[in-house]
Design a protein around this motif. Structure first.
Motif, mmCIF file in Angstrom:
data_model
loop_
_atom_site.group_PDB
_atom_site.id
_atom_site.type_symbol
_atom_site.label_atom_id
_atom_site.label_comp_id
_atom_site.label_asym_id
_atom_site.label_seq_id
_atom_site.Cartn_x
_atom_site.Cartn_y
_atom_site.Cartn_z
ATOM 1 N N MET A 1 0.592 -1.422 0.075
ATOM 2 C CA MET A 1 -0.269 -0.070 0.190
ATOM 3 C C MET A 1 1.542 1.530 -0.515
ATOM 4 S SD MET A 1 -3.421 -1.176 -0.111
ATOM 5 C CE MET A 1 -3.788 0.896 0.031
ATOM 6 N N TYR A 2 1.843 0.963 0.339
ATOM 7 C CA TYR A 2 2.867 2.680 0.550
ATOM 8 C C TYR A 2 2.842 2.698 -0.944
ATOM 9 C CZ TYR A 2 6.895 5.205 1.641
ATOM 10 O OH TYR A 2 7.854 6.775 1.551
ATOM 11 N N GLY A 3 3.809 0.906 -1.355
ATOM 12 C CA GLY A 3 3.944 1.597 -2.837
ATOM 13 C C GLY A 3 3.182 2.271 -3.854
ATOM 14 N N ALA A 4 2.331 1.489 -3.349
ATOM 15 C CA ALA A 4 1.238 1.892 -4.404
ATOM 16 C C ALA A 4 0.414 3.393 -4.238
ATOM 17 C CB ALA A 4 -0.148 1.056 -4.448
ATOM 18 N N GLY A 5 0.594 3.288 -3.129
ATOM 19 C CA GLY A 5 0.453 4.528 -2.751
ATOM 20 C C GLY A 5 1.277 6.598 -3.486
ATOM 21 N N PHE A 6 3.070 5.813 -3.748
ATOM 22 C CA PHE A 6 4.044 6.899 -3.516
ATOM 23 C C PHE A 6 3.666 6.412 -5.272
ATOM 24 C CE2 PHE A 6 7.980 6.828 -5.763
ATOM 25 C CZ PHE A 6 8.284 8.189 -4.469
ATOM 26 N N ILE A 7 2.970 5.623 -5.655
ATOM 27 C CA ILE A 7 2.829 5.413 -7.448
ATOM 28 C C ILE A 7 1.498 6.567 -7.827
ATOM 29 C CG2 ILE A 7 2.585 4.205 -9.342
ATOM 30 C CD1 ILE A 7 3.696 1.992 -8.077
ATOM 31 N N LEU A 8 0.582 6.454 -7.211
ATOM 32 C CA LEU A 8 -0.462 7.508 -7.369
ATOM 33 C C LEU A 8 -0.594 8.487 -7.525
ATOM 34 C CD1 LEU A 8 -3.435 4.595 -5.459
ATOM 35 C CD2 LEU A 8 -2.964 4.875 -7.985
ATOM 36 N N ARG A 9 0.703 8.887 -6.350
ATOM 37 C CA ARG A 9 0.399 10.308 -5.805
ATOM 38 C C ARG A 9 1.444 10.993 -7.144
ATOM 39 N NH1 ARG A 9 1.716 9.106 -0.306
ATOM 40 N NH2 ARG A 9 4.019 9.176 -1.177
ATOM 41 N N TRP A 10 1.575 10.360 -8.096
ATOM 42 C CA TRP A 10 2.512 11.307 -9.119
ATOM 43 C C TRP A 10 1.077 11.106 -10.517
ATOM 44 C CZ3 TRP A 10 7.361 12.340 -10.451
ATOM 45 C CH2 TRP A 10 8.414 11.715 -8.988
ATOM 46 N N PHE A 11 0.064 10.700 -10.243
ATOM 47 C CA PHE A 11 -1.030 10.580 -11.244
ATOM 48 C C PHE A 11 -2.327 11.267 -11.152
ATOM 49 C CE2 PHE A 11 0.159 6.544 -11.649
ATOM 50 C CZ PHE A 11 0.888 6.684 -13.130
ATOM 51 N N ASP A 12 -2.382 12.816 -10.959
ATOM 52 C CA ASP A 12 -3.365 13.656 -10.994
ATOM 53 C C ASP A 12 -4.552 13.259 -11.032
ATOM 54 O OD1 ASP A 12 -1.546 15.433 -10.084
ATOM 55 O OD2 ASP A 12 -1.049 16.423 -12.191
ATOM 56 N N GLY A 13 -5.729 13.435 -10.464
ATOM 57 C CA GLY A 13 -7.147 12.831 -10.422
ATOM 58 C C GLY A 13 -7.275 11.822 -10.272
ATOM 59 N N PHE B 1 -8.308 4.283 -5.260
ATOM 60 C CA PHE B 1 -8.020 4.088 -4.561
ATOM 61 C C PHE B 1 -8.196 2.805 -4.203
ATOM 62 C CE2 PHE B 1 -5.746 3.519 -0.389
ATOM 63 C CZ PHE B 1 -4.336 4.008 -0.544
ATOM 64 N N ASN B 2 -9.382 2.400 -3.537
ATOM 65 C CA ASN B 2 -10.407 1.082 -2.281
ATOM 66 C C ASN B 2 -9.809 0.179 -3.916
ATOM 67 O OD1 ASN B 2 -10.870 2.981 -0.505
ATOM 68 N ND2 ASN B 2 -12.815 3.209 -1.826
ATOM 69 N N VAL B 3 -10.158 0.323 -4.755
ATOM 70 C CA VAL B 3 -10.025 -0.816 -6.217
ATOM 71 C C VAL B 3 -8.480 -1.628 -5.858
ATOM 72 C CG1 VAL B 3 -9.944 -1.510 -8.513
ATOM 73 C CG2 VAL B 3 -11.677 0.043 -7.911
ATOM 74 N N VAL B 4 -7.660 -0.502 -5.675
ATOM 75 C CA VAL B 4 -6.558 -0.601 -5.192
ATOM 76 C C VAL B 4 -5.848 -1.455 -3.845
ATOM 77 C CG1 VAL B 4 -3.942 -0.052 -6.017
ATOM 78 C CG2 VAL B 4 -4.829 0.523 -7.102
ATOM 79 N N GLN B 5 -6.254 -0.855 -3.121
ATOM 80 C CA GLN B 5 -6.808 -1.745 -1.689
ATOM 81 C C GLN B 5 -7.177 -2.850 -2.328
ATOM 82 O OE1 GLN B 5 -7.997 0.526 1.119
ATOM 83 N NE2 GLN B 5 -7.420 -0.421 2.237
ATOM 84 N N ILE B 6 -8.261 -3.333 -1.939
ATOM 85 C CA ILE B 6 -8.963 -4.362 -2.458
ATOM 86 C C ILE B 6 -7.958 -5.874 -3.212
ATOM 87 C CG2 ILE B 6 -10.560 -5.696 -2.565
ATOM 88 C CD1 ILE B 6 -12.224 -3.311 -3.350
ATOM 89 N N LEU B 7 -7.366 -5.120 -4.401
ATOM 90 C CA LEU B 7 -6.555 -5.720 -5.210
ATOM 91 C C LEU B 7 -5.052 -6.513 -4.736
ATOM 92 C CD1 LEU B 7 -6.983 -4.480 -8.823
ATOM 93 C CD2 LEU B 7 -7.324 -6.648 -8.103
ATOM 94 N N ILE B 8 -4.426 -5.267 -3.934
ATOM 95 C CA ILE B 8 -2.762 -5.939 -2.903
ATOM 96 C C ILE B 8 -3.380 -6.753 -1.901
ATOM 97 C CG2 ILE B 8 -1.966 -4.659 -1.406
ATOM 98 C CD1 ILE B 8 -1.605 -2.044 -3.847
ATOM 99 N N ASN B 9 -4.969 -6.698 -1.168
ATOM 100 C CA ASN B 9 -5.351 -7.813 -0.534
ATOM 101 C C ASN B 9 -5.233 -9.042 -0.834
ATOM 102 O OD1 ASN B 9 -4.799 -5.806 2.216
ATOM 103 N ND2 ASN B 9 -7.323 -5.227 1.257
ATOM 104 N N MET B 10 -5.865 -8.828 -1.831
ATOM 105 C CA MET B 10 -6.213 -10.319 -2.671
ATOM 106 C C MET B 10 -4.806 -11.083 -2.910
ATOM 107 S SD MET B 10 -9.736 -9.531 -4.807
ATOM 108 C CE MET B 10 -9.332 -10.650 -5.343
#
Length: 698
Positions: free
Chosen positions: A94-106, A112-121
């Motif tokens: 999640m820390y790595g995904a959040g760092f990557i998503l901050r580079w994308f605007d909007g 973010f929730n979808v990414v979190q669910i995928l990471i959990n799975m």
């Protein structure tokens, strides 16, 4: 076709008033035919007892070795590791995904929730997949979560905890599940014999009865016209229909485990040891006609269980199959050999005993006089005079052939002895009978040649006459007569019928005569089994001590029996009892070989060489003192040695594939535990089984 054959008189029962017995043993439970028929019998490799057999995956077998509490402890630790891996992996991803998503605007919260669910799975799936295997959760679920595992492992513990029953309680904690049940008479019920099936439903039917009736039903299927006769026979006689000519429907006192549906007899259990193939470990070991058809040689000293744990169960199985109409059995051994009671047999020949009802046909009822004379000559000669075998055969043929032509029968022992010894009265009577029969011209040359041989130092007739004198004793009176004045002679041509024959040899009172008779009987069996026109019955021979029963012709005939639906079980104390020229051919003639504990190393060498070698993965570990390092490491090692008394060492592991003997002569001679045996098998189809260590006890 005759469905009922030579019927017996059936079972007659009488009713007597009950007598109170204070210590009467409970009656054994009735035979459950539907459950027996429905018992699982999956296809298995040769030698495996199929009833109730379940093939175990090698991985599961390895897992099953782990004890319960270590298994549960490891599974619990892996659960903890799974949870820890999940939390740590989730945080990192999640820390790595959040760092990557901050580079994308909007980026929206939903994305973010979808990414979190995928990471959990992904995290849960990877952690569960890894720790499911390392924690052996498949074995845990099999032992405690499946229905069978719960009943075997959990339910007894819970019942004990609730009821506080002790370890010695005889009452089971849970009731066993009923096994599968099948209709044993389905074929008859829907094949036009419903009335017969209903009759059999009302009667107690044993396994022998079932197999016998099923065989009769198979015969009736050859022509629909025989079905009414089948129904009538069953309606009249019930479970005793189509019974054996003796009227017997079972063997009294049988002790081995039999499965007549596949013609197997269980002898023991293959051991769970590395020397045994994985497929055979901890399975029932059994013999059947497909294995006995290649013949079996068993070697072991006296008292190691050859008779009690091999010969008796084997002849017991053959006798049961004879009662079911599927085999004929011949047992040969000393009078005191434990080959079952006389009640098991239809014909008991006690040679050398005045009370014996039957005698023995010295010629085996062979129609060819030359063949009969040759077989008798081979039996009469001692091992040290086998070089004179051909001249002995010719000498015997020169008198047996003319006698048969003159009288229409073979000569008895006394008549044959007189002809070989040159008795004038016997010879004159033979010439007169030949002249009256018009056959003198045909056989005159043989008689003249016999006259020329008499009186010479190398006359084989004199030798044969001396050997026949061993059978011309008062204790054998009437046992070998061929003119109808003595006991009824039994002939091996009867192997076309489901007979059970026991031949008792006088090894104590007449040891040399017993040797002659043993060799004669076994040789006649081999010839008769191969010469049968109807080979639907399996012809089985069990010889308790075959040291005197084997010669070159018999060993050669063992191989021919493979294609004649016949086989032999031969027991030996040591291979040294055989002539040296027979040992190697005998090993090549038999397909199954068995070793009992206590054999000599020179006996073990034959088996070891026959079983050959196999490739094993050898792991060699070597240790050497540590010498590398500087002053500090050396000083540390010196201090460790001073404090602990041990020297620091390096470990070197070498692995390689090497060939080793499956069983060395030393292992066979000294490492076999009591009550065990090593046996290799070959089926009639050619399928081979490497040597197995088998526990024959129980």
């Amino acid at each position: 076709m005759e469905l009922d054959g030579a019927q017996g008189h059936g079972d007659r029962t009488t009713t007597t008033p009950p007598t109170p017995m204070p210590h009467q043993r409970p009656r054994p439970p009735a035979f459950d035919l539907p459950a027996w028929v429905a018992a699982p019998r999956p296809e298995a490799a040769p030698g495996i007892y199929r009833q109730g057999y379940r093939q175990i995956d090698p991985d599961r077998a390895e897992e099953a070795r782990v004890a319960t509490w270590p298994l549960l402890l490891r599974a619990g630790l892996n659960v903890i590791a799974t949870v820890a891996t999940y939390y740590i992996g989730t945080v990192v991803l999640m820390y790595g995904a959040g760092f990557i998503l901050r580079w994308f605007d909007g980026t929206s919260p939903d994305q973010f929730n979808v990414v979190q669910i995928l990471i959990n799975m992904v995290t849960v799936g990877c952690a569960a997949a890894v720790f499911w295997r390392t924690g052996r959760w498949r074995e845990v679920s099999r032992r405690f979560l499946t229905r069978d595992g719960w009943r075997q492992n959990v339910a007894p513990v819970l019942a004990k905890a609730i009821t506080h029953e002790g370890e010695g309680s005889a009452r089971p904690a849970v009731e066993p599940e009923p096994g599968p049940v099948a209709d044993p008479w389905t074929a008859q019920r829907f094949g036009g014999a419903a009335a017969a099936a209903e009759t059999l439903d009302r009667e107690p039917v044993g396994d022998v009865d079932y197999m016998r009736i099923q065989r009769a039903w198979e015969s009736a299927q050859a022509d629909p016209a025989f079905v009414p006769a089948f129904v009538e026979q069953v309606k009249v006689r019930g479970a005793a229909a189509f019974s054996h000519p003796s009227g017997s429907r079972d063997l009294h006192g049988r002790v081995a485990h039999h499965d007549l549906l596949v013609q197997q007899v269980r002898l023991g259990t293959t051991q769970d040891v590395p020397k045994n193939p994985q497929t055979y470990r901890a399975t029932g070991f059994a013999l059947d006609p497909a294995l006995l058809g290649t013949s079996l040689l068993a070697v072991g000293p006296a008292g190691t269980g050859k008779t009690a744990r091999l010969a008796r169960p084997a002849i017991e199985a053959l006798c049961l199959q004879a009662l079911a109409g599927r085999a004929c059995a011949v047992a040969v051994g000393a009078s005191d050999a434990d080959l079952g009671p006389d009640a098991w047999y239809d014909v008991v020949i006690s040679l050398g005993e005045a009370g014996s009802v039957y005698g023995l046909d010295l010629y085996g009822a062979t129609q060819d006089p030359d063949e009969a004379a040759a077989r008798l000559a081979d039996a009469l000669l001692p091992d040290e005079l086998t070089a004179r075998a051909e001249s002995a055969r010719v000498a015997l043929q020169q008198v047996v052939g003319p006698f048969h032509a003159a009288y229409g029968r073979y000569p008895g022992v006394r008549e044959l002895r007189g002809l070989l010894a040159g008795d004038p009265e016997v010879k004159e009577a033979l010439v007169k009978a030949l002249r009256e029969a018009g056959r003198l011209t045909t056989h005159e040359r043989d008689l003249k040649h016999r006259d020329l041989q008499q009186g010479r130092a190398d006359d084989p007739g004199a030798l044969l006459a001396d050997r026949l004198a061993l059978l011309d004793r008062p204790s054998f009176e009437g046992a070998f007569t061929m003119d109808g004045t003595g006991k009824p002679p039994f002939a091996m041509k009867a192997l076309d019928h489901p007979l059970r024959v026991r031949i008792k040899l006088p090894e104590r009172s007449h040891p040399e005569a017993a040797r002659i008779l043993s060799r004669l009987v076994v040789g006649q069996f081999v010839l008769a089994a191969v010469a049968r026109e109807d080979r639907s019955l399996f012809a089985g021979l069990v010889v308790d001590d075959a040291s005197a029963a084997l010669d070159t012709g018999t060993v050669r005939g063992l191989q021919r029996m493979r294609g004649a639906n016949a086989g032999a079980v031969l027991l030996l104390r040591t291979l040294m009892d055989l002539p040296e020229a027979l040992r190697t051919p005998l090993f090549g003639a038999v397909g199954c070989r068995m070793v009992f504990p206590g054999i000599a190393p020179w006996d073990g060498k034959f088996f070891s060489e026959a079983w050959g070698t196999h490739v094993i993965h050898e792991r060699v570990v070597t240790h050497a003192p540590q010498t590398e390092g500087g002053v500090v490491r050396r000083a540390g090692r010196l201090g460790r040695k001073a404090l602990s008394g041990t020297t620091a060492q390096t470990e070197s592991v070498t692995t390689r594939d090497v060939e080793r003997l499956r069983w060395s002569p030393s292992d066979l001679a000294h490492a076999l535990p009591a009550g065990h045996a090593v046996v290799s098998l070959t089926a009639v189809s050619g399928e081979q089984v490497p040597p197995l260590l088998v526990d024959l006890r129980g």
